[in-house]
Design a protein around this motif. Structure first.
Motif, PDB file in Angstrom:
ATOM      1  N   GLU A 215       0.820  -1.200   0.000  1.00  0.00           N
ATOM      2  CA  GLU A 215       0.000   0.000   0.000  1.00  0.00           C
ATOM      3  C   GLU A 215       0.862   1.262   0.000  1.00  0.00           C
ATOM      4  O   GLU A 215       1.967   1.273   0.548  1.00  0.00           O
ATOM      5  CB  GLU A 215      -0.900   0.020   1.247  1.00  0.00           C
ATOM      6  N   ASN A 216       0.341   2.316  -0.610  1.00  0.00           N
ATOM      7  CA  ASN A 216       0.971   3.635  -0.509  1.00  0.00           C
ATOM      8  C   ASN A 216       0.480   4.312   0.767  1.00  0.00           C
ATOM      9  O   ASN A 216      -0.734   4.424   0.988  1.00  0.00           O
ATOM     10  CB  ASN A 216       0.611   4.506  -1.719  1.00  0.00           C
ATOM     11  N   VAL A 217       1.407   4.762   1.600  1.00  0.00           N
ATOM     12  CA  VAL A 217       1.045   5.331   2.901  1.00  0.00           C
ATOM     13  C   VAL A 217       1.637   6.727   3.024  1.00  0.00           C
ATOM     14  O   VAL A 217       2.802   6.955   2.676  1.00  0.00           O
ATOM     15  CB  VAL A 217       1.563   4.436   4.051  1.00  0.00           C
ATOM     16  N   GLU A 218       0.845   7.642   3.550  1.00  0.00           N
ATOM     17  CA  GLU A 218       1.311   9.008   3.757  1.00  0.00           C
ATOM     18  C   GLU A 218       2.387   9.052   4.848  1.00  0.00           C
ATOM     19  O   GLU A 218       2.416   8.213   5.748  1.00  0.00           O
ATOM     20  CB  GLU A 218       0.136   9.907   4.168  1.00  0.00           C
ATOM     21  N   ASP A 219       3.272  10.052   4.751  1.00  0.00           N
ATOM     22  CA  ASP A 219       4.301  10.222   5.768  1.00  0.00           C
ATOM     23  C   ASP A 219       3.663  10.629   7.092  1.00  0.00           C
ATOM     24  O   ASP A 219       2.556  11.177   7.131  1.00  0.00           O
ATOM     25  CB  ASP A 219       5.305  11.293   5.337  1.00  0.00           C
ATOM     26  N   PHE A 220       4.370  10.395   8.186  1.00  0.00           N
ATOM     27  CA  PHE A 220       3.882  10.776   9.509  1.00  0.00           C
ATOM     28  C   PHE A 220       4.988  11.522  10.257  1.00  0.00           C
ATOM     29  O   PHE A 220       6.167  11.456   9.884  1.00  0.00           O
ATOM     30  CB  PHE A 220       3.443   9.533  10.302  1.00  0.00           C
ATOM     31  N   ASP A 221       4.606  12.230  11.318  1.00  0.00           N
ATOM     32  CA  ASP A 221       5.611  12.970  12.098  1.00  0.00           C
ATOM     33  C   ASP A 221       5.552  12.648  13.586  1.00  0.00           C
ATOM     34  O   ASP A 221       6.076  13.395  14.408  1.00  0.00           O
ATOM     35  CB  ASP A 221       5.440  14.480  11.884  1.00  0.00           C
ATOM     36  N   ALA A 222       4.929  11.540  13.958  1.00  0.00           N
ATOM     37  CA  ALA A 222       4.850  11.137  15.364  1.00  0.00           C
ATOM     38  C   ALA A 222       6.209  10.647  15.856  1.00  0.00           C
ATOM     39  O   ALA A 222       7.057  10.211  15.067  1.00  0.00           O
ATOM     40  CB  ALA A 222       3.805  10.042  15.529  1.00  0.00           C
ATOM     41  N   GLN A 223       6.409  10.718  17.175  1.00  0.00           N
ATOM     42  CA  GLN A 223       7.659  10.274  17.783  1.00  0.00           C
ATOM     43  C   GLN A 223       7.636   8.790  18.146  1.00  0.00           C
ATOM     44  O   GLN A 223       8.683   8.161  18.295  1.00  0.00           O
ATOM     45  CB  GLN A 223       7.946  11.097  19.042  1.00  0.00           C
ATOM     46  N   ASN A 224       6.441   8.227  18.293  1.00  0.00           N
ATOM     47  CA  ASN A 224       6.295   6.813  18.611  1.00  0.00           C
ATOM     48  C   ASN A 224       4.869   6.382  18.285  1.00  0.00           C
ATOM     49  O   ASN A 224       3.997   7.232  18.057  1.00  0.00           O
ATOM     50  CB  ASN A 224       6.631   6.517  20.085  1.00  0.00           C
ATOM     51  N   PRO A 225       4.583   5.099  18.222  1.00  0.00           N
ATOM     52  CA  PRO A 225       3.241   4.626  17.857  1.00  0.00           C
ATOM     53  C   PRO A 225       2.204   4.993  18.910  1.00  0.00           C
ATOM     54  O   PRO A 225       2.488   5.009  20.111  1.00  0.00           O
ATOM     55  CB  PRO A 225       3.410   3.112  17.737  1.00  0.00           C
ATOM     56  N   SER A 226       0.983   5.266  18.479  1.00  0.00           N
ATOM     57  CA  SER A 226      -0.066   5.724  19.392  1.00  0.00           C
ATOM     58  C   SER A 226      -0.459   4.675  20.421  1.00  0.00           C
ATOM     59  O   SER A 226      -0.918   5.020  21.517  1.00  0.00           O
ATOM     60  CB  SER A 226      -1.299   6.147  18.583  1.00  0.00           C
ATOM     61  N   TRP A 227      -0.280   3.374  20.107  1.00  0.00           N
ATOM     62  CA  TRP A 227      -0.730   2.353  21.044  1.00  0.00           C
ATOM     63  C   TRP A 227       0.058   2.379  22.350  1.00  0.00           C
ATOM     64  O   TRP A 227      -0.428   1.885  23.379  1.00  0.00           O
ATOM     65  CB  TRP A 227      -0.699   0.961  20.402  1.00  0.00           C
ATOM     66  N   SER A 233      -4.456   3.867  16.357  1.00  0.00           N
ATOM     67  CA  SER A 233      -4.762   4.791  15.259  1.00  0.00           C
ATOM     68  C   SER A 233      -4.666   4.075  13.921  1.00  0.00           C
ATOM     69  O   SER A 233      -3.835   3.174  13.739  1.00  0.00           O
ATOM     70  CB  SER A 233      -3.798   5.980  15.281  1.00  0.00           C
ATOM     71  N   PHE A 234      -5.498   4.518  12.963  1.00  0.00           N
ATOM     72  CA  PHE A 234      -5.564   3.867  11.663  1.00  0.00           C
ATOM     73  C   PHE A 234      -5.682   4.923  10.566  1.00  0.00           C
ATOM     74  O   PHE A 234      -6.339   5.943  10.736  1.00  0.00           O
ATOM     75  CB  PHE A 234      -6.768   2.927  11.597  1.00  0.00           C
ATOM     76  N   ASN A 235      -5.045   4.647   9.454  1.00  0.00           N
ATOM     77  CA  ASN A 235      -5.116   5.536   8.316  1.00  0.00           C
ATOM     78  C   ASN A 235      -5.459   4.714   7.074  1.00  0.00           C
ATOM     79  O   ASN A 235      -4.625   4.004   6.525  1.00  0.00           O
ATOM     80  CB  ASN A 235      -3.778   6.260   8.119  1.00  0.00           C
ATOM     81  N   LYS A 236      -6.740   4.755   6.686  1.00  0.00           N
ATOM     82  CA  LYS A 236      -7.237   4.002   5.538  1.00  0.00           C
ATOM     83  C   LYS A 236      -6.952   2.505   5.690  1.00  0.00           C
ATOM     84  O   LYS A 236      -6.345   1.863   4.834  1.00  0.00           O
ATOM     85  CB  LYS A 236      -6.616   4.537   4.247  1.00  0.00           C
ATOM     86  N   ILE A 237      -7.445   1.951   6.798  1.00  0.00           N
ATOM     87  CA  ILE A 237      -7.264   0.543   7.107  1.00  0.00           C
ATOM     88  C   ILE A 237      -8.607  -0.180   6.995  1.00  0.00           C
ATOM     89  O   ILE A 237      -9.631   0.331   7.456  1.00  0.00           O
ATOM     90  CB  ILE A 237      -6.697   0.362   8.539  1.00  0.00           C
ATOM     91  N   PRO A 238      -8.655  -1.366   6.387  1.00  0.00           N
ATOM     92  CA  PRO A 238      -9.916  -2.116   6.295  1.00  0.00           C
ATOM     93  C   PRO A 238     -10.543  -2.349   7.668  1.00  0.00           C
ATOM     94  O   PRO A 238      -9.846  -2.590   8.656  1.00  0.00           O
ATOM     95  CB  PRO A 238      -9.489  -3.437   5.650  1.00  0.00           C
ATOM     96  N   LEU A 239     -11.855  -2.283   7.709  1.00  0.00           N
ATOM     97  CA  LEU A 239     -12.578  -2.436   8.967  1.00  0.00           C
ATOM     98  C   LEU A 239     -12.265  -3.754   9.664  1.00  0.00           C
ATOM     99  O   LEU A 239     -12.208  -3.814  10.896  1.00  0.00           O
ATOM    100  CB  LEU A 239     -14.088  -2.326   8.709  1.00  0.00           C
ATOM    101  N   ASN A 240     -12.046  -4.829   8.902  1.00  0.00           N
ATOM    102  CA  ASN A 240     -11.780  -6.110   9.556  1.00  0.00           C
ATOM    103  C   ASN A 240     -10.508  -6.072  10.395  1.00  0.00           C
ATOM    104  O   ASN A 240     -10.410  -6.740  11.432  1.00  0.00           O
ATOM    105  CB  ASN A 240     -11.741  -7.261   8.543  1.00  0.00           C
ATOM    106  N   GLN A 241      -9.505  -5.272   9.977  1.00  0.00           N
ATOM    107  CA  GLN A 241      -8.291  -5.126  10.772  1.00  0.00           C
ATOM    108  C   GLN A 241      -8.557  -4.296  12.026  1.00  0.00           C
ATOM    109  O   GLN A 241      -8.002  -4.562  13.099  1.00  0.00           O
ATOM    110  CB  GLN A 241      -7.188  -4.474   9.933  1.00  0.00           C
TER     111      GLN A 241
END
Length: 304
Positions: A215-227, A233-241
């Motif tokens: 998949e093509n994914v947009e760049d991010f500027d976070a320092q660490n994963p939200s979890w 957090s999800f960015n254009k992720i299928p609902l089943n995931q």
């Protein structure tokens, strides 16, 4: 202790010629050879059972004939079986150096590796590595999701069923779930090998594969994963995931009725309040839900 003496004679190669011939004519010899073989695989330093057996099979039979005695092989098998179990236990105690860490549903865990690198495991994940070989090869296996803060040094590799992530010293997140593989680089440079092709990820870049498609994914500027902050957090992720992640974080079962689970979701949900989390997912997708015990049912607006 007649039985123990007879077993000791066999181990010390002291059976008489007639006893050896009796053993060859019985079914006991094959069993003894198997026991000797398995015991030899454990590399015990005390008894070379295989060598002893081969020696008495090739033994000169010119020794004076002695009175025939019938060995109690049933008792021998019991003792030999205990010996094999003891040797197997000793092997796993002293030679198996695999260290593992695992999290359950709705659980996270922080792990410090032998080189002081840090790993945070997300829920329902497992991490394992060979501690004895760590100084020579920093390699581990991941099932699930984890965030890594790697100390600088030689190559550090994370192996998953989907691909291999390799770094020298950096911060990155790896998520490997059913039909989903994603790597996010937060610091340094990350090398991802997927289907024999290698991709380099600088900070802010993501490599994602869903259902075998890159998949093509947009760049991010976070320092660490939200979890890590108890939020997925999800960015254009299928609902089943998204549903699968809800189930992991809240130990619930979600069923759908007439809902297209391939539709994409962009948003997030908290790990600290189930009701708010369910609303955060269903409302943007124009879905409703009902709770039946530990089971949540998603359905479209206007459908009862």
């Amino acid at each position: 202790m007649k039985t123990e003496k007879e077993i000791l004679k066999w181990l010390n190669n002291e059976l008489s010629s007639q006893e050896i011939e009796d053993l060859k004519q019985s079914e006991d010899l094959q069993t003894l050879e198997k026991i000797a073989h398995y015991a030899s695989q454990l590399e015990t330093p005390k008894v070379d059972a295989h060598a002893a057996l081969e020696a008495f099979k090739a033994r000169n039979h010119s020794r004076k004939k002695t009175k025939v005695r019938t060995l109690n092989f049933k008792a021998f098998y019991r003792v030999a079986a205990v010996l094999v179990v003891m040797l197997t236990s000793a092997y796993f105690l002293f030679f198996n150096n695999i260290t593992s860490f695992e999290t359950q549903i709705a659980q996270t865990k922080s792990v410090t590796l032998p080189d002081n690198s840090e790993v945070i495991l997300n829920s329902a994940s497992k991490l394992s590595f060979n501690e004895k070989k760590w100084a020579d090869k920093r390699a581990l296996t991941l099932e699930g999701e984890a965030f890594f803060k790697v100390q600088k040094g030689q190559t550090f590799s994370v192996n998953t069923t989907a691909g291999v992530v390799t770094v020298l010293g950096t911060q990155f997140n790896v998520k490997e779930r059913k039909n989903y593989f994603e790597v996010n680089c937060y610091e340094g440079l990350v090398s991802v090998t997927y289907n024999n092709e290698t991709i380099k990820l600088p900070p802010g870049k993501t490599f994602r594969v869903i259902n075998g498609t890159i998949e093509n994914v947009e760049d991010f500027d976070a320092q660490n994963p939200s979890w890590i902050q108890q939020e997925s957090s999800f960015n254009k992720i299928p609902l089943n995931q998204v549903i699968a992640e809800l189930e992991r974080q809240y130990d619930i079962k979600i069923k759908v009725e007439g809902v297209d689970t391939s539709k994409l979701f962009t948003g997030s949900f908290t790990h600290t309040d189930k009701e708010i989390a369910l609303q955060a997912v269903t409302i943007p997708l124009k879905l409703s839900y009902k709770i039946e015990g530990k089971t949540i049912i998603f359905y479209n607006y206007g459908v009862k």
